[in-house]
Write an enzyme that holds these catalytic residues in place. Structure first.
Site, PDB file in Angstrom:
ATOM      1  N   CYS A  87       0.820  -1.202   0.000  1.00 17.75           N
ATOM      2  CA  CYS A  87       0.000   0.000   0.000  1.00 17.75           C
ATOM      3  C   CYS A  87       0.861   1.263   0.000  1.00 17.75           C
ATOM      4  CB  CYS A  87      -0.986  -0.042   1.165  1.00 17.75           C
ATOM      5  SG  CYS A  87      -2.393   1.087   0.943  1.00 17.75           S
ATOM      6  N   HIS A  97      -3.887  -5.095   0.159  1.00 19.76           N
ATOM      7  CA  HIS A  97      -3.555  -5.658   1.466  1.00 19.76           C
ATOM      8  C   HIS A  97      -3.652  -7.186   1.453  1.00 19.76           C
ATOM      9  CE1 HIS A  97      -3.764  -1.812   3.921  1.00 19.76           C
ATOM     10  NE2 HIS A  97      -4.235  -1.444   2.732  1.00 19.76           N
ATOM     11  N   GLU A 130      -2.655  -9.235   3.642  1.00 18.06           N
ATOM     12  CA  GLU A 130      -2.874  -9.835   4.964  1.00 18.06           C
ATOM     13  C   GLU A 130      -4.359  -9.985   5.264  1.00 18.06           C
ATOM     14  OE1 GLU A 130      -3.671  -5.729   5.461  1.00 18.06           O
ATOM     15  OE2 GLU A 130      -1.969  -6.689   4.517  1.00 18.06           O
TER      16      GLU A 130
END
Length: 384
Positions: free
Chosen positions: A268, A358, A360
């Site tokens: 990001c 993202h 994760e």
């Protein structure tokens, strides 16, 4: 002038609330969460779940988040899912808040949590109309006023227009840790990674720890010497809020890492930092990408992933060619299929890559979790 004024405790009765956009559009509803006034940048999130992770994502600092899903709060709030130490959104906008949360992990209602942390919100407005307005005119400054803060419309609009915008905002140091800390590897330790915290989410070092990585999380103000002193196998630059054009310090640190040839991974804001380190520009998107349902193509494999996003700025790099940079050849590795925005960069002559989204994604999706394995592969290759 600050962009967010935290509210008082939750109301005992239904109070009026007003949302005022800087272009003069006004929405009237009911107070939700804390009562008072708050200011920020109006953005919308298309996720239908994961609101707790959204609220506690530091990348939302100084932003008023509009939820496009009409019904929010039905699973309440628990103590296990926050991505950081507090709620970071400047304000919260929902259409139909849940009257009673229902989930075995729930400890309190979303309304109660917002009130306890002083987050001013509004409910009962047409969030679909507001989202369409932002799509047509772009993200913009906004204020939410409830209870005694509701006054003459012209006065409220004047207040909104006095607040600073997101362009030119340098915010990473406001949300990052002030002291280094370590997230130990799960099981046998295989690698050491220095992670520069620009607004890191808790799940990110956890995903690395699951792969045998001991993660040393450093403040946004960490120097190149601080990073190299750890003698890391890899260096990570996290997500975070603000305008990447202001991030001269992390860009300088990243260039030092690239010069040494240490394996590097950015997410990001970290992707935008890599773009700047390579000599590319950045720019502000009209209304950004936010939510957990954004289609991205990995151009190295041709695979399409459903991904989680939260960004209002993007890298300006050519999609149709390999670029020459001070650190060798670079190419766009991932692209958004909605609008062709750059979603990832990869160096061809050094072990470095980044993505704009993202991987994760605690609330899902998990299509991009392989990127942490790709980072491990880079560190394994460097050792070999």
């Amino acid at each position: 002038m600050t962009t967010s004024t935290r509210g008082t405790a939750s109301r005992e009765k239904v109070l009026p609330a007003v949302l005022v956009l800087e272009d003069g559009r006004i929405f009237r509803g009911r107070a939700y969460g804390a009562v008072g006034e708050t200011f920020g940048e109006a953005v919308f999130s298309t996720g239908m779940t994961g609101y707790q992770e959204t609220l506690t994502d530091p990348s939302y600092h100084r932003q008023v988040v509009v939820m496009t899903a009409p019904h929010v709060g039905n699973t309440g709030v628990n103590d296990e899912d926050p991505e950081s130490r507090r709620i970071w959104v400047a304000g919260y906008v929902v259409r139909d808040p849940a009257r009673v949360p229902s989930n075995w992990r729930s400890r309190r209602s979303l309304d109660e949590e917002l009130a306890a942390q002083g987050v001013v919100g509004i409910s009962g407005i047409d969030t679909r109309a507001l989202t369409r307005h932002l799509r047509e005119r772009g993200a913009m400054r906004v204020g939410i006023f409830s209870g005694d803060a509701v006054r003459d419309d012209a006065a409220l609009l004047a207040e909104v227009r006095e607040t600073p915008g997101m362009k030119g905002a340098d915010l990473a140091a406001e949300v990052a840790t002030t002291e280094p800390y370590v997230v130990p590897a799960v099981g046998e330790k295989r690698f050491t990674v220095a992670a520069v915290d620009l607004g890191i989410k808790g799940m990110t070092p956890h995903r690395m720890a699951e792969r045998g990585i001991e993660v040393h999380v450093l403040p946004a103000t960490a120097t190149a010497d601080d990073v190299h002193a750890l003698n890391p196998d890899g260096v990570f630059f996290s997500n975070g809020p603000g305008d990447p054009a202001t991030a001269d310090h992390p860009v300088s640190v990243m260039r030092s890492v690239l010069e040494r040839g240490t394996p590097l991974f950015g997410i990001c804001f970290g992707n935008q930092i890599l773009g700047r380190a390579l000599g590319f520009g950045t720019y502000k998107l009209k209304y950004g990408h936010r939510g957990i349902n954004q289609p991205v193509q990995d151009r190295t494999t041709g695979k399409v992933e459903v991904t989680a996003h939260n960004h209002g700025f993007a890298v300006d790099a050519p999609l149709d060619k390999v670029s020459d940079t001070p650190f060798g050849r670079a190419e766009v590795s991932h692209v958004c299929l909605n609008d062709n925005v750059v979603e990832g960069l990869r160096l061809l002559d050094r072990p470095a890559f980044s993505v704009q989204y993202h991987p994760e994604a605690a609330a899902g999706p998990h299509d991009a979790a392989y990127l942490f394995d790709r980072f491990v592969s880079l560190m394994e290759g460097q050792r070999a």
